[in-house]
Motif scaffolding. Structure first.
Motif, PDB file in Angstrom:
ATOM      1  N   SER A 210       0.810  -1.217   0.000  1.00 32.60           N
ATOM      2  CA  SER A 210       0.000   0.000   0.000  1.00 32.60           C
ATOM      3  C   SER A 210       0.846   1.272   0.000  1.00 32.60           C
ATOM      4  O   SER A 210       0.335   2.362  -0.268  1.00 32.60           O
ATOM      5  N   GLU A 211       2.142   1.152   0.298  1.00 37.21           N
ATOM      6  CA  GLU A 211       3.021   2.321   0.283  1.00 37.21           C
ATOM      7  C   GLU A 211       3.391   2.747  -1.137  1.00 37.21           C
ATOM      8  O   GLU A 211       3.922   3.856  -1.341  1.00 37.21           O
ATOM      9  N   LEU A 212       3.119   1.888  -2.116  1.00 39.71           N
ATOM     10  CA  LEU A 212       3.464   2.174  -3.502  1.00 39.71           C
ATOM     11  C   LEU A 212       2.279   2.776  -4.248  1.00 39.71           C
ATOM     12  O   LEU A 212       1.121   2.547  -3.906  1.00 39.71           O
ATOM     13  N   LEU A 213       2.588   3.528  -5.291  1.00 38.42           N
ATOM     14  CA  LEU A 213       1.554   4.078  -6.161  1.00 38.42           C
ATOM     15  C   LEU A 213       1.356   3.129  -7.337  1.00 38.42           C
ATOM     16  O   LEU A 213       2.299   2.862  -8.094  1.00 38.42           O
ATOM     17  N   ALA A 244      -3.125   4.107  -2.492  1.00 37.30           N
ATOM     18  CA  ALA A 244      -3.571   3.322  -1.331  1.00 37.30           C
ATOM     19  C   ALA A 244      -3.033   3.871  -0.015  1.00 37.30           C
ATOM     20  O   ALA A 244      -3.098   3.197   1.009  1.00 37.30           O
ATOM     21  N   ARG A 245      -2.535   5.103  -0.028  1.00 37.56           N
ATOM     22  CA  ARG A 245      -1.949   5.655   1.198  1.00 37.56           C
ATOM     23  C   ARG A 245      -2.959   5.747   2.339  1.00 37.56           C
ATOM     24  O   ARG A 245      -2.587   5.687   3.509  1.00 37.56           O
ATOM     25  N   SER A 246      -4.240   5.906   2.000  1.00 36.65           N
ATOM     26  CA  SER A 246      -5.279   6.014   3.038  1.00 36.65           C
ATOM     27  C   SER A 246      -6.061   4.717   3.206  1.00 36.65           C
ATOM     28  O   SER A 246      -7.147   4.723   3.809  1.00 36.65           O
ATOM     29  N   MET A 247      -5.526   3.611   2.680  1.00 38.48           N
ATOM     30  CA  MET A 247      -6.220   2.329   2.822  1.00 38.48           C
ATOM     31  C   MET A 247      -6.482   2.042   4.304  1.00 38.48           C
ATOM     32  O   MET A 247      -5.566   2.059   5.116  1.00 38.48           O
ATOM     33  N   SER A 248      -7.734   1.792   4.635  1.00 38.65           N
ATOM     34  CA  SER A 248      -8.106   1.617   6.045  1.00 38.65           C
ATOM     35  C   SER A 248      -8.201   0.152   6.463  1.00 38.65           C
ATOM     36  O   SER A 248      -8.134  -0.157   7.658  1.00 38.65           O
ATOM     37  N   TYR A 249      -8.346  -0.747   5.468  1.00 39.95           N
ATOM     38  CA  TYR A 249      -8.476  -2.163   5.832  1.00 39.95           C
ATOM     39  C   TYR A 249      -8.254  -3.034   4.607  1.00 39.95           C
ATOM     40  O   TYR A 249      -8.640  -2.695   3.490  1.00 39.95           O
ATOM     41  N   THR A 250      -7.614  -4.157   4.818  1.00 40.89           N
ATOM     42  CA  THR A 250      -7.590  -5.240   3.846  1.00 40.89           C
ATOM     43  C   THR A 250      -7.501  -6.561   4.599  1.00 40.89           C
ATOM     44  O   THR A 250      -6.885  -6.625   5.678  1.00 40.89           O
TER      45      THR A 250
END
Length: 288
Positions: A210-213, A244-250
């Motif tokens: 998620s740190e990648l664009l 995905a910088r603001s991804m809250s859940y996976t």
């Protein structure tokens, strides 16, 4: 066609006559199947950003299993455009990544072009060699324009998509990951994107990185990375950007194999020709 010097004196002539072209360098990440016959818009852009008639271009066809055929094809294309000099760097084993002739040539280059083929093959031959290290350094210092198409695009990030499937819901078994070349370390590229229905594949990869664009590039389409940290879109298709910088859940760590992934709170942009994306603000910029 541009008349080339003989093999015996071409390197000497290059070094004695070369003067750096005043041009705006960029890194062109191309989704594959770029137009090579008609308008050649993307390849013309690479040619111009490499210095136009003063361009000294190196073609690296190492991803291909037919490097001579592929390399010669691009040499012909760029010679027809009017480059000062174009040469194939035909690396077929890792020892050639330390070849002094190739290393000297890279110092004179204004443009390097990575062709399509197999991205694992390309990285296996060139990753962490003196030749590729020097290309990466010059590209990151904005001294040289670099273009990569298909497999040559896939290797741009530090992490890369090495293979996988398409046409399914996002899942862990959909994508195979490997280490890329790290020319643009913070991105994760997928090519032939909408043409091969690869959105789920890129989402599956981003779920664990998620740190990648995420950058999905259609065929005959280019994401051109400028020195001011903007991306400009060229070509007939689209560039899909997954932030995905603001991804809250996976549930990526809980599911197995082909079980579907859930990924919450992604930001997705789809950009067309002429539109831009600011890597500093992470904002899409519409046409003015």
């Amino acid at each position: 066609m541009l008349q080339m010097p003989t093999m015996q004196n071409r390197e000497t002539q290059l070094q004695s006559s070369y003067t750096p072209a005043l041009t705006k360098t960029a890194i062109l990440v191309i989704g594959g199947a770029e137009d090579k016959v008609h308008g050649r818009e993307i390849l013309h852009t690479f040619f111009n950003r490499s210095g136009g008639s003063e361009a000294v271009i190196g073609i690296i066809p190492s991803a291909s299993r037919e490097p001579t055929i592929i390399g010669d094809r691009y040499v012909q294309i760029f010679e027809e455009m009017g480059t000062k000099y174009t040469k194939v760097l035909d690396v077929r084993d890792r020892d050639q990544g330390n070849d002094s002739v190739y290393l000297d040539y890279v110092e004179e280059c204004t443009g390097i072009f990575l062709t399509g083929g197999d991205q694992l093959r390309l990285c296996g031959l060139l990753a962490e060699t003196p030749l590729m290290d020097r290309i990466i350094t010059r590209a990151q210092n904005h001294e040289i324009t670099v273009g990569g198409t298909s497999a040559g695009a896939a290797v741009m990030g530090y992490h890369m998509i090495a293979g996988g499937s398409s046409g399914e819901s996002p899942n862990r078994s959909l994508v195979d990951m490997a280490m890329g070349l790290g020319i643009i370390p913070e991105i994760l590229v997928d090519q032939h994107f909408h043409n091969r229905n690869r959105l789920a594949r890129l989402l599956s990869a981003i779920a664990s990185h998620s740190e990648l664009l995420g950058i999905g590039i259609d065929e005959d389409t280019c994401a051109m990375f400028e020195s001011d940290r903007t991306i400009q879109v060229l070509g007939k298709g689209t560039v899909t950007i997954i932030d995905a910088r603001s991804m809250s859940y996976t549930n990526q760590s809980q599911v197995k194999g082909s079980e579907p992934l859930s990924i919450h709170n992604l930001k997705l942009h789809v950009l067309c020709h002429g539109e831009r994306y600011d890597l500093n603000s992470h904002q899409a910029l519409p046409l003015k």
